[in-house]
Write a protein that holds these residues in place. Structure first.
Motif, PDB file in Angstrom:
ATOM      1  N   ALA A 202      37.334  69.825   4.751  1.00  0.00           N
ATOM      2  CA  ALA A 202      38.774  69.855   5.008  1.00  0.00           C
ATOM      3  C   ALA A 202      39.270  68.474   5.403  1.00  0.00           C
ATOM      4  CB  ALA A 202      39.095  70.858   6.110  1.00  0.00           C
ATOM      5  N   GLU A 203      38.482  67.808   6.278  1.00  0.00           N
ATOM      6  CA  GLU A 203      38.882  66.472   6.693  1.00  0.00           C
ATOM      7  C   GLU A 203      38.898  65.519   5.503  1.00  0.00           C
ATOM      8  OE1 GLU A 203      36.094  65.608   9.744  1.00  0.00           O
ATOM      9  OE2 GLU A 203      37.267  66.601  11.319  1.00  0.00           O
ATOM     10  N   ALA A 204      37.887  65.658   4.642  1.00  0.00           N
ATOM     11  CA  ALA A 204      37.819  64.791   3.469  1.00  0.00           C
ATOM     12  C   ALA A 204      38.984  65.049   2.529  1.00  0.00           C
ATOM     13  CB  ALA A 204      36.494  65.007   2.733  1.00  0.00           C
ATOM     14  N   THR A 205      39.321  66.346   2.348  1.00  0.00           N
ATOM     15  CA  THR A 205      40.426  66.701   1.465  1.00  0.00           C
ATOM     16  C   THR A 205      41.729  66.127   1.981  1.00  0.00           C
ATOM     17  OG1 THR A 205      39.351  68.740   0.808  1.00  0.00           O
ATOM     18  CG2 THR A 205      41.733  68.609   0.450  1.00  0.00           C
ATOM     19  N   THR A 206      41.975  66.308   3.294  1.00  0.00           N
ATOM     20  CA  THR A 206      43.205  65.806   3.884  1.00  0.00           C
ATOM     21  C   THR A 206      43.258  64.287   3.794  1.00  0.00           C
ATOM     22  OG1 THR A 206      43.252  67.679   5.393  1.00  0.00           O
ATOM     23  CG2 THR A 206      44.628  65.786   5.966  1.00  0.00           C
ATOM     24  N   ALA A 207      42.141  63.631   4.128  1.00  0.00           N
ATOM     25  CA  ALA A 207      42.105  62.173   4.076  1.00  0.00           C
ATOM     26  C   ALA A 207      42.321  61.672   2.656  1.00  0.00           C
ATOM     27  CB  ALA A 207      40.771  61.664   4.619  1.00  0.00           C
ATOM     28  N   ALA A 208      41.704  62.354   1.678  1.00  0.00           N
ATOM     29  CA  ALA A 208      41.863  61.942   0.289  1.00  0.00           C
ATOM     30  C   ALA A 208      43.309  62.080  -0.149  1.00  0.00           C
ATOM     31  CB  ALA A 208      40.956  62.783  -0.617  1.00  0.00           C
ATOM     32  N   GLY A 209      43.934  63.176   0.299  1.00  0.00           N
ATOM     33  CA  GLY A 209      45.329  63.388  -0.060  1.00  0.00           C
ATOM     34  C   GLY A 209      46.223  62.320   0.532  1.00  0.00           C
ATOM     35  N   ILE A 210      45.963  61.957   1.800  1.00  0.00           N
ATOM     36  CA  ILE A 210      46.765  60.927   2.450  1.00  0.00           C
ATOM     37  C   ILE A 210      46.554  59.593   1.756  1.00  0.00           C
ATOM     38  CG2 ILE A 210      47.104  59.649   4.604  1.00  0.00           C
ATOM     39  CD1 ILE A 210      46.268  62.254   6.046  1.00  0.00           C
ATOM     40  N   SER A 211      45.293  59.303   1.353  1.00  0.00           N
ATOM     41  CA  SER A 211      45.030  58.058   0.648  1.00  0.00           C
ATOM     42  C   SER A 211      45.776  58.036  -0.680  1.00  0.00           C
ATOM     43  CB  SER A 211      43.527  57.902   0.407  1.00  0.00           C
ATOM     44  OG  SER A 211      42.833  57.812   1.636  1.00  0.00           O
ATOM     45  N   GLU A 213      48.436  59.636  -1.337  1.00  0.00           N
ATOM     46  CA  GLU A 213      49.853  59.467  -0.990  1.00  0.00           C
ATOM     47  C   GLU A 213      50.177  57.992  -0.823  1.00  0.00           C
ATOM     48  OE1 GLU A 213      52.410  60.053   3.090  1.00  0.00           O
ATOM     49  OE2 GLU A 213      50.775  61.429   2.662  1.00  0.00           O
ATOM     50  N   ALA A 214      49.297  57.293  -0.096  1.00  0.00           N
ATOM     51  CA  ALA A 214      49.531  55.870   0.136  1.00  0.00           C
ATOM     52  C   ALA A 214      49.466  55.089  -1.173  1.00  0.00           C
ATOM     53  CB  ALA A 214      48.504  55.328   1.129  1.00  0.00           C
ATOM     54  N   ARG A 215      48.463  55.449  -2.024  1.00  0.00           N
ATOM     55  CA  ARG A 215      48.334  54.723  -3.299  1.00  0.00           C
ATOM     56  C   ARG A 215      49.546  54.947  -4.179  1.00  0.00           C
ATOM     57  NH1 ARG A 215      43.118  56.836  -2.981  1.00  0.00           N
ATOM     58  NH2 ARG A 215      43.596  58.414  -4.536  1.00  0.00           N
ATOM     59  N   ALA A 216      50.100  56.173  -4.105  1.00  0.00           N
ATOM     60  CA  ALA A 216      51.241  56.498  -4.956  1.00  0.00           C
ATOM     61  C   ALA A 216      52.541  55.953  -4.399  1.00  0.00           C
ATOM     62  CB  ALA A 216      51.358  58.016  -5.114  1.00  0.00           C
ATOM     63  N   GLY A 217      52.500  55.425  -3.193  1.00  0.00           N
ATOM     64  CA  GLY A 217      53.716  54.920  -2.579  1.00  0.00           C
ATOM     65  C   GLY A 217      54.693  56.017  -2.220  1.00  0.00           C
ATOM     66  N   VAL A 218      54.184  57.201  -1.916  1.00  0.00           N
ATOM     67  CA  VAL A 218      55.054  58.325  -1.610  1.00  0.00           C
ATOM     68  C   VAL A 218      55.689  58.131  -0.245  1.00  0.00           C
ATOM     69  CG1 VAL A 218      55.146  60.809  -1.211  1.00  0.00           C
ATOM     70  CG2 VAL A 218      53.677  59.890  -3.007  1.00  0.00           C
ATOM     71  N   THR A 258      52.057  69.339   8.553  1.00  0.00           N
ATOM     72  CA  THR A 258      53.489  69.628   8.594  1.00  0.00           C
ATOM     73  C   THR A 258      53.985  69.766   7.163  1.00  0.00           C
ATOM     74  OG1 THR A 258      54.147  67.301   8.485  1.00  0.00           O
ATOM     75  CG2 THR A 258      53.777  68.243  10.691  1.00  0.00           C
ATOM     76  N   ALA A 259      55.178  70.314   7.019  1.00  0.00           N
ATOM     77  CA  ALA A 259      55.769  70.425   5.687  1.00  0.00           C
ATOM     78  C   ALA A 259      55.994  69.049   5.072  1.00  0.00           C
ATOM     79  CB  ALA A 259      57.087  71.191   5.773  1.00  0.00           C
ATOM     80  N   GLU A 260      56.312  68.066   5.902  1.00  0.00           N
ATOM     81  CA  GLU A 260      56.488  66.702   5.393  1.00  0.00           C
ATOM     82  C   GLU A 260      55.197  66.187   4.769  1.00  0.00           C
ATOM     83  OE1 GLU A 260      57.806  62.257   6.982  1.00  0.00           O
ATOM     84  OE2 GLU A 260      57.469  63.889   8.407  1.00  0.00           O
ATOM     85  N   ARG A 261      54.076  66.416   5.458  1.00  0.00           N
ATOM     86  CA  ARG A 261      52.791  65.981   4.936  1.00  0.00           C
ATOM     87  C   ARG A 261      52.463  66.699   3.631  1.00  0.00           C
ATOM     88  NH1 ARG A 261      48.448  64.225   7.600  1.00  0.00           N
ATOM     89  NH2 ARG A 261      49.969  62.808   8.504  1.00  0.00           N
ATOM     90  N   ILE A 262      52.754  67.983   3.573  1.00  0.00           N
ATOM     91  CA  ILE A 262      52.410  68.758   2.374  1.00  0.00           C
ATOM     92  C   ILE A 262      53.273  68.333   1.195  1.00  0.00           C
ATOM     93  CG2 ILE A 262      52.397  71.094   1.389  1.00  0.00           C
ATOM     94  CD1 ILE A 262      51.746  71.818   4.497  1.00  0.00           C
ATOM     95  N   ALA A 267      53.344  65.539  -3.969  1.00  0.00           N
ATOM     96  CA  ALA A 267      53.760  64.442  -4.832  1.00  0.00           C
ATOM     97  C   ALA A 267      52.581  63.585  -5.260  1.00  0.00           C
ATOM     98  CB  ALA A 267      54.796  63.583  -4.114  1.00  0.00           C
ATOM     99  N   ALA A 268      51.550  63.514  -4.395  1.00  0.00           N
ATOM    100  CA  ALA A 268      50.376  62.703  -4.691  1.00  0.00           C
ATOM    101  C   ALA A 268      49.337  63.444  -5.537  1.00  0.00           C
ATOM    102  CB  ALA A 268      49.732  62.225  -3.391  1.00  0.00           C
ATOM    103  N   GLY A 269      49.572  64.738  -5.812  1.00  0.00           N
ATOM    104  CA  GLY A 269      48.685  65.488  -6.693  1.00  0.00           C
ATOM    105  C   GLY A 269      47.616  66.317  -6.017  1.00  0.00           C
ATOM    106  N   ASP A 270      47.663  66.472  -4.694  1.00  0.00           N
ATOM    107  CA  ASP A 270      46.681  67.299  -4.006  1.00  0.00           C
ATOM    108  C   ASP A 270      46.756  68.735  -4.539  1.00  0.00           C
ATOM    109  OD1 ASP A 270      44.928  67.694  -1.376  1.00  0.00           O
ATOM    110  OD2 ASP A 270      46.339  69.369  -1.525  1.00  0.00           O
ATOM    111  N   PRO A 271      45.663  69.303  -5.043  1.00  0.00           N
ATOM    112  CA  PRO A 271      45.744  70.611  -5.707  1.00  0.00           C
ATOM    113  C   PRO A 271      46.112  71.761  -4.773  1.00  0.00           C
ATOM    114  CG  PRO A 271      43.454  69.887  -5.525  1.00  0.00           C
ATOM    115  CD  PRO A 271      44.308  68.721  -5.132  1.00  0.00           C
ATOM    116  N   VAL A 272      45.609  71.757  -3.537  1.00  0.00           N
ATOM    117  CA  VAL A 272      45.948  72.831  -2.605  1.00  0.00           C
ATOM    118  C   VAL A 272      47.425  72.745  -2.225  1.00  0.00           C
ATOM    119  CG1 VAL A 272      45.449  73.855  -0.361  1.00  0.00           C
ATOM    120  CG2 VAL A 272      43.589  72.899  -1.730  1.00  0.00           C
ATOM    121  N   ALA A 273      47.888  71.553  -1.944  1.00  0.00           N
ATOM    122  CA  ALA A 273      49.293  71.375  -1.592  1.00  0.00           C
ATOM    123  C   ALA A 273      50.193  71.784  -2.749  1.00  0.00           C
ATOM    124  CB  ALA A 273      49.559  69.926  -1.204  1.00  0.00           C
ATOM    125  N   ARG A 274      49.806  71.421  -3.966  1.00  0.00           N
ATOM    126  CA  ARG A 274      50.641  71.762  -5.118  1.00  0.00           C
ATOM    127  C   ARG A 274      50.721  73.266  -5.316  1.00  0.00           C
ATOM    128  NH1 ARG A 274      49.728  67.576 -10.064  1.00  0.00           N
ATOM    129  NH2 ARG A 274      51.519  68.763 -10.805  1.00  0.00           N
TER     130      ARG A 274
END
Length: 373
Positions: A202-211, A213-218, A258-262, A267-274
């Protein structure tokens, strides 16, 4: 100071007050905490004190007072709020001054402001749909909010969109609010992480999603929020239920979901969030298609925290809604114009109406709500 009214938007957590002049200028804005934990008598006392202090700030006696409050409301009394705990409180009990006063339901008062001053200006029939911790709507008919026979009008958040779906805090099953409110989006994402991965994953998934997000400039507005510590809101009351549900469902490393994070992860393509986001869009499209077929609104105005996601929400929702209305055009979606000031500005309109100015707001400048003091 010129003539003014005191306007107060009372929420379960905080109160936003202001002084608004006859031509719509915002002369002063202030905010205080709502002492809900001390009971309804303390809340009423704080409202009275806040109104008194605002009037003193105006340097004279206000022409009137407008109050937007949660729960079941009549123009002359706050009938019931489970959120705050009061019953049958006369409007005059909120005001320490001998001036006219008018009450309004919080969401419908925001809808009134959007009708007279904001995104619904010039539109006679529309739905104002703020999507936050909970979901409720303001049904605007002939330019005025419609509360129904007993004041329950607009509880679109408790339309069952998935009858065999998840239980709702209200006691029903599959409600719109259970899938599409900001708190529901956060809760459902955290629960899926907890169900589908162990803590490390879970931590890896969240961290990957945040990364990602950062790469996509979201970037998303800071106002997009829906705390992970809320699971639902009882209709007509704003009462938050099962507040620990998200925290208990979230694995370590995902407690700050949070909803903001999701939205950013979506937008960054995280499959669970999508997947969670898609469920929210699907639920909204079902509810709004039903509303459209029943009441034929000219437009649908989206507000609240989740709407701050902008095209991430409105684009797929527009497409989905069009697909559900095969024999007629879908009403256009608009973003609410007044933001966090909607309730307070609506209360100002009520205050001026109480003072005898039934046409308050009609001639106000469109730029007036943007003014700051």
């Amino acid at each position: 100071m010129s003539s003014f009214v005191v306007a107060l938007d009372v929420g379960g957590t905080s109160m936003k007050g202001g002084l608004v002049g006859r031509t719509g200028e915002i002369l002063h804005i202030d905010r205080r905490a709502t002492p809900r934990d001390r009971g309804p008598v303390a809340v009423i006392g704080e409202i009275r004190s806040f109104i008194d202090d605002l009037a003193a700030r105006g340097g004279g006696t206000p022409e009137g007072v407008g109050l937007a409050v949660p729960g079941l409301v009549a123009a002359d009394a706050a009938l019931y709020s489970a959120n705050i705990g009061w019953r049958d409180v006369p409007a005059a009990d909120f005001v320490p001054l001998d001036v006219p006063v008018m009450l309004g339901h919080d969401v419908r008062t925001g809808g009134l402001a959007e009708s007279v001053l904001g995104a619904g200006r010039g539109v006679s029939d529309f739905l104002f749909l703020p999507i936050g911790t909970g979901i409720a709507g303001a049904v605007i008919v002939n330019g005025e909010p419609y509360g129904g026979a007993a004041g329950w009008g607009g509880e679109i958040g408790h339309i069952p969109v998935f009858p065999q779906g998840e239980p709702c805090a209200c006691g029903q099953t599959g409600c719109l609010e259970t899938y599409a409110s900001a708190s529901a989006v956060a809760r459902r994402y955290a629960a899926r992480l907890a169900a589908g991965t162990d803590t490390a994953e879970a931590e890896a998934t969240t961290a990957a999603g945040i990364s990602a997000e950062a790469r996509a400039g979201v970037t998303l507005p800071e106002t997009l929020s829906g705390g992970a510590a809320s699971a639902g809101v009882v209709p007509g009351t704003g009462t938050t239920v099962a507040g620990a549900a998200v925290a208990s469902a979230a694995p370590a490393g995902a407690a700050a979901v949070t909803a903001e994070r999701i939205a950013a992860l979506t937008a960054a393509g995280d499959p669970v969030a999508r997947e969670v986001w898609d469920d929210a869009v699907e639920a909204l499209s079902l509810a709004l298609a039903t509303y459209t077929l029943l009441l034929d609104p000219s437009v649908i105005v989206l507000g609240g925290g989740l709407a701050e996601a902008g095209p991430l929400l409105s684009d797929p929702l527009t497409e989905r809604l069009r697909g559900r209305l095969s024999f007629r055009d879908a009403p256009p979606l608009r973003h609410a114009a007044l933001g966090v000031n909607a309730g307070m500005l609506g209360a100002a309109l009520l205050g001026w109406r109480a003072a005898g100015f039934a046409d308050a707001g009609v001639a106000w400048s469109v730029d007036v709500p943007k003014s700051r003091v």
